[in-house]
Design an enzyme around this catalytic site. Sequence first.
Site, PDB file in Angstrom:
ATOM      1  N   LYS A 111       0.816  -1.211   0.000  1.00  0.00           N
ATOM      2  CA  LYS A 111       0.000   0.000   0.000  1.00  0.00           C
ATOM      3  C   LYS A 111       0.852   1.264   0.000  1.00  0.00           C
ATOM      4  O   LYS A 111       0.402   2.327  -0.443  1.00  0.00           O
ATOM      5  CB  LYS A 111      -0.954   0.004   1.200  1.00  0.00           C
ATOM      6  CG  LYS A 111      -2.077  -0.998   1.055  1.00  0.00           C
ATOM      7  CD  LYS A 111      -3.229  -0.685   1.983  1.00  0.00           C
ATOM      8  CE  LYS A 111      -4.403  -1.591   1.732  1.00  0.00           C
ATOM      9  NZ  LYS A 111      -5.509  -1.383   2.674  1.00  0.00           N
ATOM     10  N   LYS A 192      -4.347 -11.709  -6.140  1.00  0.00           N
ATOM     11  CA  LYS A 192      -5.533 -11.834  -5.290  1.00  0.00           C
ATOM     12  C   LYS A 192      -6.673 -10.959  -5.812  1.00  0.00           C
ATOM     13  O   LYS A 192      -6.435  -9.853  -6.277  1.00  0.00           O
ATOM     14  CB  LYS A 192      -5.120 -11.372  -3.877  1.00  0.00           C
ATOM     15  CG  LYS A 192      -6.158 -11.509  -2.817  1.00  0.00           C
ATOM     16  CD  LYS A 192      -5.733 -10.786  -1.535  1.00  0.00           C
ATOM     17  CE  LYS A 192      -5.908  -9.294  -1.648  1.00  0.00           C
ATOM     18  NZ  LYS A 192      -6.069  -8.572  -0.385  1.00  0.00           N
ATOM     19  N   LYS A 195     -11.058  -5.598  -3.751  1.00  0.00           N
ATOM     20  CA  LYS A 195     -12.107  -4.621  -4.004  1.00  0.00           C
ATOM     21  C   LYS A 195     -11.551  -3.298  -4.493  1.00  0.00           C
ATOM     22  O   LYS A 195     -12.270  -2.455  -5.016  1.00  0.00           O
ATOM     23  CB  LYS A 195     -13.029  -4.430  -2.791  1.00  0.00           C
ATOM     24  CG  LYS A 195     -12.369  -4.109  -1.449  1.00  0.00           C
ATOM     25  CD  LYS A 195     -13.438  -3.986  -0.353  1.00  0.00           C
ATOM     26  CE  LYS A 195     -13.052  -4.014   1.087  1.00  0.00           C
ATOM     27  NZ  LYS A 195     -12.238  -4.913   1.739  1.00  0.00           N
TER      28      LYS A 195
HETATM   29  P1  TYM Z   1     -10.172  -6.795   4.214  1.00  0.00           P
HETATM   30  O1  TYM Z   1     -11.236  -5.776   4.392  1.00  0.00           O
HETATM   31  O2  TYM Z   1      -9.127  -6.553   3.187  1.00  0.00           O
HETATM   32  O3  TYM Z   1     -10.818  -8.206   3.872  1.00  0.00           O
HETATM   33  C1  TYM Z   1     -11.821  -8.771   4.694  1.00  0.00           C
HETATM   34  C2  TYM Z   1     -11.665 -10.273   4.751  1.00  0.00           C
HETATM   35  O4  TYM Z   1     -11.727 -10.840   3.448  1.00  0.00           O
HETATM   36  C3  TYM Z   1     -10.587 -11.645   3.211  1.00  0.00           C
HETATM   37  N1  TYM Z   1     -10.231 -11.543   1.784  1.00  0.00           N
HETATM   38  C4  TYM Z   1     -10.147 -12.586   0.955  1.00  0.00           C
HETATM   39  N2  TYM Z   1     -10.328 -13.903   1.148  1.00  0.00           N
HETATM   40  C5  TYM Z   1     -10.177 -14.711   0.070  1.00  0.00           C
HETATM   41  N3  TYM Z   1      -9.839 -14.270  -1.162  1.00  0.00           N
HETATM   42  C6  TYM Z   1      -9.648 -12.959  -1.402  1.00  0.00           C
HETATM   43  N4  TYM Z   1      -9.331 -12.531  -2.622  1.00  0.00           N
HETATM   44  C7  TYM Z   1      -9.803 -12.049  -0.306  1.00  0.00           C
HETATM   45  N5  TYM Z   1      -9.682 -10.699  -0.187  1.00  0.00           N
HETATM   46  C8  TYM Z   1      -9.948 -10.421   1.105  1.00  0.00           C
HETATM   47  C9  TYM Z   1      -9.498 -11.060   4.097  1.00  0.00           C
HETATM   48  O5  TYM Z   1      -8.467 -11.985   4.351  1.00  0.00           O
HETATM   49  C10 TYM Z   1     -10.288 -10.701   5.327  1.00  0.00           C
HETATM   50  O6  TYM Z   1     -10.465 -11.822   6.155  1.00  0.00           O
HETATM   51  N6  TYM Z   1      -7.052  -6.037   8.037  1.00  0.00           N
HETATM   52  C11 TYM Z   1      -8.310  -6.642   7.660  1.00  0.00           C
HETATM   53  C12 TYM Z   1      -9.485  -6.102   8.416  1.00  0.00           C
HETATM   54  C13 TYM Z   1      -9.387  -6.213   9.901  1.00  0.00           C
HETATM   55  C14 TYM Z   1      -9.505  -7.404  10.670  1.00  0.00           C
HETATM   56  C15 TYM Z   1      -9.389  -6.992  12.035  1.00  0.00           C
HETATM   57  C16 TYM Z   1      -9.688  -8.741  10.337  1.00  0.00           C
HETATM   58  C17 TYM Z   1      -9.209  -5.193  10.774  1.00  0.00           C
HETATM   59  N7  TYM Z   1      -9.225  -5.653  12.064  1.00  0.00           N
HETATM   60  C18 TYM Z   1      -9.472  -7.940  13.072  1.00  0.00           C
HETATM   61  C19 TYM Z   1      -9.760  -9.680  11.372  1.00  0.00           C
HETATM   62  C20 TYM Z   1      -9.635  -9.260  12.721  1.00  0.00           C
HETATM   63  C21 TYM Z   1      -8.532  -6.372   6.178  1.00  0.00           C
HETATM   64  O7  TYM Z   1      -7.952  -5.491   5.597  1.00  0.00           O
HETATM   65  O8  TYM Z   1      -9.490  -7.130   5.620  1.00  0.00           O
END
Ligand code: TYM
Length: 328
Positions: A111, A192, A195
């Site tokens: 990022k 990957k 969004k």
């Molecule tokens: P974020 O918002 O990027 O994604 C949310 C969840 O979706 C999963 N994910 C995927 N799984 C499979 N294939 C993909 N292409 C894919 N893209 C995203 C992510 O692994 C995630 O589980 N840092 C985290 C948000 C967060 C969080 C937390 C998660 C903040 N605090 C505490 C767990 C616990 C994030 O950016 O997720």
Amino acid sequence: MKTVFSGVQPSGTPTIGNYLGAIKHFVDLQKDYRSFFCIVNQHAITVPQNKQELQHNTRSLAALYIASGLDPEKATIFIQSEVPAHAQLGWMLQCIAYIGELERMTQFKDKAEGRSGVPGALLTYPPLMAADILLYGTDIVPVGEDQKQHLELTRTLAERFNQQYNDIFTVPETKIAGSGARIMSLQNPEKKMSKSDSNQKAFISMLDGEKTIMKKMKSAVTDSGREIRYDPESKPGVSNLLTIYAISKNISIKEAEQKLSSESYGSLKEETGAAVADILVPLQERHAELMNSSELDDILDKGAETARQASSKMLAKAERAMGLERKK
Ligand code: TYM
């Protein structure tokens, strides 16, 4: 009863990667765990966001959680910024995190790359994430593959705090979903699905209509040859579609392979698109209903209240452990 915590950033509309890799599993887990599912809007602002879009996406993600099957009677659904303990403990955990370990995070590197001004919070993102998790005595954290490194750092910070101050934090387990843990881009199956991809054709958003889903699937990149088999090394495009198909249909990848092996690439795409639409279309109707309802606000108000109560106890313990409590 064990506790589960997870979160999704409202930094756009979630994709089927977020759904198949995370949200779908939240729904399964809520039955057996004390559950907290958060909309992590404070994480979203670590990169610039348009104010109106952020507000809209936050509400929309809450509606999608519920439309996907999260039940407010079973799970606490809330918005991160409405529970101040997250930022408070996040600060305290920043104080024990090392710059070196934060700089090693691949999400930070990705990022930060190419940005002229890198926000400090991009670097200190993981201690806030650790705070989210540790505040609730969380035992397991269901996430996709890409969050594994952040979860390892969460465990390190919990152990460090427990050792240096007082043994108060549960060291959480990471729960990576088997096959859906890494759904790949439809345009570049080496990457990957995300969004924030600038190419709209690379992902299917949870709010894409049936026509768009079918169109995006049709233009998905496949591999040379004509054979349909699961082989992520030499057939990453076909393997990604098989994975999406299998999880959407709740069957194993082996079964999906058997079912589709005699088909053409064209019908693999069509079948996969239809399987995704079967899940998303009904969910979108419920989402639309919730978006303009006071029911959604009631759920979020109640969720924030429950989360504030639950987190205040751990925050007080951590403050006491670090000497932030006033001496009387
Ligand atoms: P974020 O918002 O990027 O994604 C949310 C969840 O979706 C999963 N994910 C995927 N799984 C499979 N294939 C993909 N292409 C894919 N893209 C995203 C992510 O692994 C995630 O589980 N840092 C985290 C948000 C967060 C969080 C937390 C998660 C903040 N605090 C505490 C767990 C616990 C994030 O950016 O997720």
